[in-house]
Design a protein around this motif. Structure first.
Motif, short mmCIF file in Angstrom:
data_model
loop_
_atom_site.label_atom_id
_atom_site.label_comp_id
_atom_site.label_asym_id
_atom_site.label_seq_id
_atom_site.Cartn_x
_atom_site.Cartn_y
_atom_site.Cartn_z
N THR A 28 20.63 12.54 13.15
CA THR A 28 21.18 13.79 12.43
C THR A 28 22.47 14.21 13.21
N GLN A 29 22.51 14.20 14.70
CA GLN A 29 23.59 14.54 15.22
C GLN A 29 24.92 13.59 14.94
N VAL A 30 24.81 12.33 15.08
CA VAL A 30 25.83 11.51 14.51
C VAL A 30 26.65 11.95 13.01
N ILE A 31 25.12 12.15 12.16
CA ILE A 31 25.92 12.39 11.02
C ILE A 31 26.91 13.66 10.78
N VAL A 32 26.36 14.70 11.53
CA VAL A 32 27.17 15.97 11.75
C VAL A 32 28.30 15.80 12.33
#
Length: 285
Positions: free
Chosen positions: A179-183
């Motif tokens: 999720t953090q990479v996507i954000v």
């Protein structure tokens, strides 16, 4: 390169509206929504939390390519939207007319994902990409391109493990890191989650809901990971085409040249047959 230099144009626009507040709680249902750049792998200035990610070349496809066991969201706010915990994933989507979803798992891969994006752009079609964090971390520019071209990016865990064999803390770590990479690269929190191999369990549903993600599986499995031949993939998609169908394909995890060519063959045929290829959209209560 500083982290803020990785922000996409889309995220910059979203940042201006973030002050309006996060979306309301709860979900009432699911709908269907209407439908160049440099793509070389890029190493981020600072790796995501946890063990360092391996380069794309170091990931052996056989390490995570086994047979399956079976969005357009609000701007990122202070945290994920609160969702009701489901007990099974969505297998198809409701919508009007001859609507279908195309989904691609395991990427992005600089060898195949750009060709898939090129074909989708040629026919002005949007798709959903369920990305693995360790792939996305090295190919953030491809996630930026997905955002710029209107595609939806979902969470497919960090390393494509069998979730039913992991502890809750490991499952959460797999989801949160991705999720953090996507954000960071896409500009929005992922609203959709797909369990590797289609192996869901109670912890996966609960943790996915905690992170604001709905579980989406598939209706038609192309089995393209077995490399059955381009014509076989095309026949599977065309014979399974129907309103609300969710098609599973792959843009990484092995040689995906057949998947790339198959898309070029069946996409114009589906459009000529009157199908509307789209992306999932959630509605809030």
């Amino acid at each position: 390169m500083k982290k803020d230099q990785l922000l996409t144009r889309r995220r910059a626009l979203l940042a201006g509206t973030a002050v309006l507040g996060a979306a309301g709680a709860g979900t009432a249902g699911l709908l269907l929504s209407g439908s160049g750049p440099d793509t070389a792998p890029v190493r981020p200035a600072a790796p995501a939390a946890g063990p360092p990610a391996r380069a794309v070349e170091a990931v052996k496809p056989s390490a995570y390519r086994l047979a399956p066991l079976a969005g357009y969201g609000p701007p990122p706010g202070n945290g994920p939207q609160r969702l009701e915990v489901r007990h099974e994933p969505y297998l198809r989507m409701s919508g009007r007319g001859r609507t279908m979803l195309l989904t691609f798992d395991d990427g992005p891969d600089p060898r195949y994902t750009p060709h898939i994006l090129d074909t989708l752009a040629e026919y002005d079609v949007r798709a959903t990409f369920f990305v693995c964090g360790e792939q996305a971390d090295w190919n953030r520019r491809l996630l930026s391109r997905m955002a710029d071209e209107g595609h939806v990016v979902g969470n497919h865990t960090w390393s494509h493990p069998l979730l039913t064999k992991l502890t809750r803390s490991r499952i959460r770590s797999e989801m949160e890191r991705t999720t953090q990479v996507i954000v960071d690269a896409y500009g929005e929190r992922p609203q959709w989650f797909r369990a590797p191999y289609g192996a869901w369990n109670r912890a996966a549903f609960q943790l996915g809901a905690d992170l604001g993600m709905e579980p989406l599986a598939w209706t038609v499995d192309t089995n393209d990971w077995t490399r059955p031949g381009t014509r076989s993939i095309v026949r599977t998609v065309e014979s399974g085409a129907a309103p609300g169908v969710v098609v599973l394909s792959h843009d990484a995890g092995g040689n995906r040249s057949q998947s790339v060519q198959a898309l070029r063959d069946y996409l114009p045929r589906l459009l000529d047959s009157g199908y509307h290829l789209t992306v999932p959209r959630r509605t809030t209560a």
